[in-house]
Design a protein around this motif. Structure first.
Motif, PDB file in Angstrom:
ATOM      1  N   VAL A   1     -13.564 -16.957 -42.846  1.00  0.00           N
ATOM      2  CA  VAL A   1     -14.568 -16.676 -43.883  1.00  0.00           C
ATOM      3  C   VAL A   1     -14.111 -15.490 -44.722  1.00  0.00           C
ATOM      4  N   LYS A   2     -13.620 -14.452 -44.059  1.00  0.00           N
ATOM      5  CA  LYS A   2     -13.205 -13.218 -44.747  1.00  0.00           C
ATOM      6  C   LYS A   2     -12.047 -13.463 -45.714  1.00  0.00           C
TER       7      LYS A   2
ATOM      8  N   ALA B   1     -10.169 -14.659 -51.552  1.00  0.00           N
ATOM      9  CA  ALA B   1      -9.571 -15.549 -52.564  1.00  0.00           C
ATOM     10  C   ALA B   1     -10.627 -16.145 -53.494  1.00  0.00           C
ATOM     11  N   GLY B   2     -11.870 -15.719 -53.344  1.00  0.00           N
ATOM     12  CA  GLY B   2     -12.925 -16.190 -54.238  1.00  0.00           C
ATOM     13  C   GLY B   2     -13.599 -17.484 -53.819  1.00  0.00           C
ATOM     14  N   VAL B   3     -13.452 -17.875 -52.560  1.00  0.00           N
ATOM     15  CA  VAL B   3     -14.067 -19.109 -52.070  1.00  0.00           C
ATOM     16  C   VAL B   3     -15.010 -18.750 -50.920  1.00  0.00           C
ATOM     17  N   ASP B   4     -16.280 -19.070 -51.087  1.00  0.00           N
ATOM     18  CA  ASP B   4     -17.292 -18.746 -50.084  1.00  0.00           C
ATOM     19  C   ASP B   4     -17.486 -19.924 -49.138  1.00  0.00           C
ATOM     20  N   ILE B   5     -17.060 -19.755 -47.884  1.00  0.00           N
ATOM     21  CA  ILE B   5     -17.302 -20.795 -46.879  1.00  0.00           C
ATOM     22  C   ILE B   5     -18.296 -20.290 -45.828  1.00  0.00           C
TER      23      ILE B   5
ATOM     24  N   TYR C   1      -3.890 -15.163 -41.166  1.00  0.00           N
ATOM     25  CA  TYR C   1      -4.928 -15.960 -41.809  1.00  0.00           C
ATOM     26  C   TYR C   1      -4.639 -16.131 -43.301  1.00  0.00           C
ATOM     27  N   ARG C   2      -4.211 -15.064 -43.936  1.00  0.00           N
ATOM     28  CA  ARG C   2      -3.922 -15.128 -45.377  1.00  0.00           C
ATOM     29  C   ARG C   2      -2.756 -16.068 -45.671  1.00  0.00           C
TER      30      ARG C   2
END
Length: 144
Positions: free
Chosen positions: A51-52, A57-61, A125-126
């Motif tokens: 999520v973080k 990156a501008g994407v809300d999950i 993760y990135r």
């Protein structure tokens, strides 16, 4: 004539990280072409580091939740993309015309396990987030 959206499922072991990121990218980048879903062979809960890094990156999950295939029963998938080896090896048979395609990505929680520096842990993760984005950018052509 309008073309219907491709119904695409990203399948992983626990639907906590890789498949969730893939669903998020597909909805964010390809929402006009792809009706994206994600599920797991099992349910492990949504990984907070996924999520973080997606938020970075501008994407809300953050509103996603971990689900199993049974919760998507009845969705006529066109393509199922397995994003981890275990899901690929244990992938169930899908009714209808669903094609199964394997595109494996490293497991960030496994890579970050034992990492004492939080930034070094998040780097895994990135990297995987960015690799998944690069794959999603090739859709739907890559699975046609």
């Amino acid at each position: 004539m309008l073309h219907p959206k491709l119904k695409l499922l990203f399948l992983c072991t626990g639907n906590s990280c890789r498949s969730q990121m893939a669903e998020g990218w597909a909805r964010h980048l390809k929402g006009a072409q792809i009706d994206a879903y994600s599920a797991g062979i099992e349910k492990h809960g949504l990984n907070p580091n996924a999520v973080k890094v997606m938020a970075e990156a501008g994407v809300d999950i953050s509103g996603h939740h971990s689900k199993t295939l049974g919760e998507l029963d009845g969705v006529p998938f066109d393509v199922v993309v397995t994003v981890c080896g275990h899901a690929h090896e244990t992938c169930p048979v899908f009714p209808g015309q669903a094609r199964v395609v394997h595109v494996g990505f490293d497991d960030p929680p496994k890579l970050a396990r034992g990492e004492t520096d939080p930034e070094k842990a998040l780097a895994h993760y990135r990297r995987v987030r960015d690799e998944i984005r690069a794959f999603v950018e090739t859709l739907p052509q890559a699975v046609a």
